[in-house]
Design a protein around this motif. Structure first.
Motif, PDB file in Angstrom:
ATOM      1  N   ALA A 228      12.352  41.960 -37.860  1.00 38.77           N
ATOM      2  CA  ALA A 228      13.157  41.127 -38.664  1.00 38.77           C
ATOM      3  C   ALA A 228      14.476  41.222 -38.614  1.00 38.77           C
ATOM      4  O   ALA A 228      14.207  42.243 -39.586  1.00 38.77           O
ATOM      5  N   PRO A 229      14.957  40.570 -39.389  1.00 40.41           N
ATOM      6  CA  PRO A 229      16.401  40.921 -40.450  1.00 40.41           C
ATOM      7  C   PRO A 229      16.523  41.269 -41.484  1.00 40.41           C
ATOM      8  O   PRO A 229      17.048  42.336 -41.919  1.00 40.41           O
ATOM      9  N   ASP A 230      15.084  40.505 -42.144  1.00 38.70           N
ATOM     10  CA  ASP A 230      14.605  41.270 -43.594  1.00 38.70           C
ATOM     11  C   ASP A 230      13.987  42.632 -43.077  1.00 38.70           C
ATOM     12  O   ASP A 230      13.751  43.529 -44.405  1.00 38.70           O
ATOM     13  N   GLY A 231      13.606  43.247 -42.746  1.00 43.29           N
ATOM     14  CA  GLY A 231      13.216  44.315 -42.420  1.00 43.29           C
ATOM     15  C   GLY A 231      12.060  44.213 -43.341  1.00 43.29           C
ATOM     16  O   GLY A 231      10.893  45.496 -43.080  1.00 43.29           O
ATOM     17  N   GLY A 232      10.989  43.055 -43.340  1.00 39.06           N
ATOM     18  CA  GLY A 232       9.843  43.031 -44.039  1.00 39.06           C
ATOM     19  C   GLY A 232       8.687  43.037 -42.594  1.00 39.06           C
ATOM     20  O   GLY A 232       7.543  42.852 -42.773  1.00 39.06           O
TER      21      GLY A 232
END
Length: 408
Positions: A228-232
């Motif tokens: 996911a782009p937020d890295g979470g």
């Protein structure tokens, strides 16, 4: 780190419609430097499809020179790069450059980098990024990195290399297959699938430290990780509950959350840059096609309609383009779809294309293919007009993934 076996050279083919003519004078002092700075910069710029080199032979200039711009106008250059490289007493190198707008007669600025020998290529890529951004108004991608997998004999290796394929460092070597490398959006971690425990298992690997952790080792198959782009979290394909379905799993590990509920095979998830949409491959219509749905799940809608077999989606960072592989009459070919219109273009003349991945500025695609009977990494412009081969020496090359912009 293992020694870098994969040394690449760049061969550019094709002609774009509007390429900016640029002259790169050999940097003063680069004959005694381990890297030919101006050559690396020129190769980067030509590979982008936006520039063509102009003959700069017979000129001795550096960043302090006041060049005779009328001479360069006669040579049909629109811009000019000059510079120098100097070895310092402590063994480091001082790299300086300046960019001139030949048409307007303007000094467009320059920079200097003091770097160890091992970072001379990186300094060259940063010069190319500076020039590209000044002259096109868009960010350059030359100092970014790519990951890819090679198979040599019975050994698989995961490599991290510069965007031109040079300077490859081995992140992992294994006697069992390694597949599906995927960069995190901060460029610090790679997720991938390893078969070292004789079944597909997903790991997350810290590129700088080499440390890794197990992310998904559930019953059945664990495959196709996508950050996911937020890295979470990551989207993964798991068969723990029967057929292959999409799940999300926290980046630190934990219990997966199921996204799709179908009797079909759902796999190869990728996120849109805003994190709101997941594109994936499903055979729910009877043959593999690309679908999209909300990143939190829900009813998917079909995206690809031309052809009966479409796989390996990659979405551009600007959200405008979808690259994928289509089987056309037994050949596997790279396709680029404009998402707003649905228009599709086939942009290669090869027949074994695989694993497309967009550059972070959305202007180039890296992919693997077969050329003259051997596997190669290629980059292409989105219109297919300019292609460059990143020719490797370390066995079969496959599964490239283009990393994000680097934090300076």
């Amino acid at each position: 780190m293992l020694p870098a076996l994969a040394q690449f050279r760049v061969e550019v083919s094709g002609v774009g419609l509007t390429q900016l003519p640029i002259a790169l004078v050999p940097f003063k002092g680069q004959d005694s430097s381990p890297q030919k700075i101006s050559d690396i910069v020129q190769a980067d710029l030509e590979r982008s499809g936006q520039f063509r080199g102009v003959d700069a032979s017979g000129q001795a200039l550096d960043e302090a020179s006041r060049p005779d711009l009328s001479l360069w106008r006669q040579r049909t250059a629109d811009s000019l790069v000059v510079g120098s490289v100097t070895r310092l007493a402590d063994g480091r190198f001082d790299v300086k450059f300046r960019l001139w707008d030949v048409v307007k007669g303007q000094d467009l600025g320059g920079q200097s980098y003091t770097v160890p020998q091992g970072d001379l290529r990186l300094a060259s890529h940063r010069i190319a990024d500076f020039v590209y951004e000044k002259l096109t108004g868009e960010k350059g991608i030359f100092s970014t990195r790519i990951a890819y997998v090679t198979k040599g004999g019975s050994r698989y290796s995961l490599w991290v290399a510069d965007a031109d394929g040079e300077n490859a460092q081995a992140a992992l070597a294994s006697p069992e297959p390694i597949i599906s490398p995927c960069w995190s959006s901060n460029g610090q971690q790679l997720a991938y699938v390893s078969f070292e425990s004789r079944k597909p298992v997903v790991y997350v690997h810290n590129v700088a430290s080499g440390q890794r952790r197990l992310l998904a080792n559930f019953k059945g198959s664990n495959s196709a990780p996508a950050w996911a782009p937020d890295g979470g979290s990551l989207a993964v394909t798991l068969s723990r509950d029967g057929g292959s379905q999409l799940y999300t799993i926290p980046a630190g590990g934990g219990e997966p959350r199921r996204l799709t509920q179908s009797a079909s095979i759902d796999t190869e998830p990728v996120y849109s840059a805003d994190g709101g949409t997941i594109y994936f491959v499903s055979d729910r219509g009877g043959a593999p096609q690309i679908y999209k749905m909300s990143a939190s799940g829900g009813n998917p809608t079909r995206v690809t309609f031309s052809g009966t077999y479409n796989i390996s989606p990659s979405v551009s960072g600007d959200g405008r383009w979808l690259a994928y592989i289509s089987r056309i009459g037994g050949a596997f070919k790279l396709q680029v779809m404009e998402l707003a219109s649905g228009n599709v273009a086939s942009i290669t003349d090869t027949t074994a294309d695989e694993s497309p991945s967009f550059a972070p500025n959305s202007k180039l695609i890296v992919y693997a293919t077969r050329l003259q009977g051997r596997e190669a990494l290629m980059t292409t412009t989105l219109d297919g007009k300019i292609k460059a081969r990143l020719a490797g020496q370390a066995g079969d090359i496959r599964e490239p993934d283009w990393g994000p912009f680097q934090k300076q």
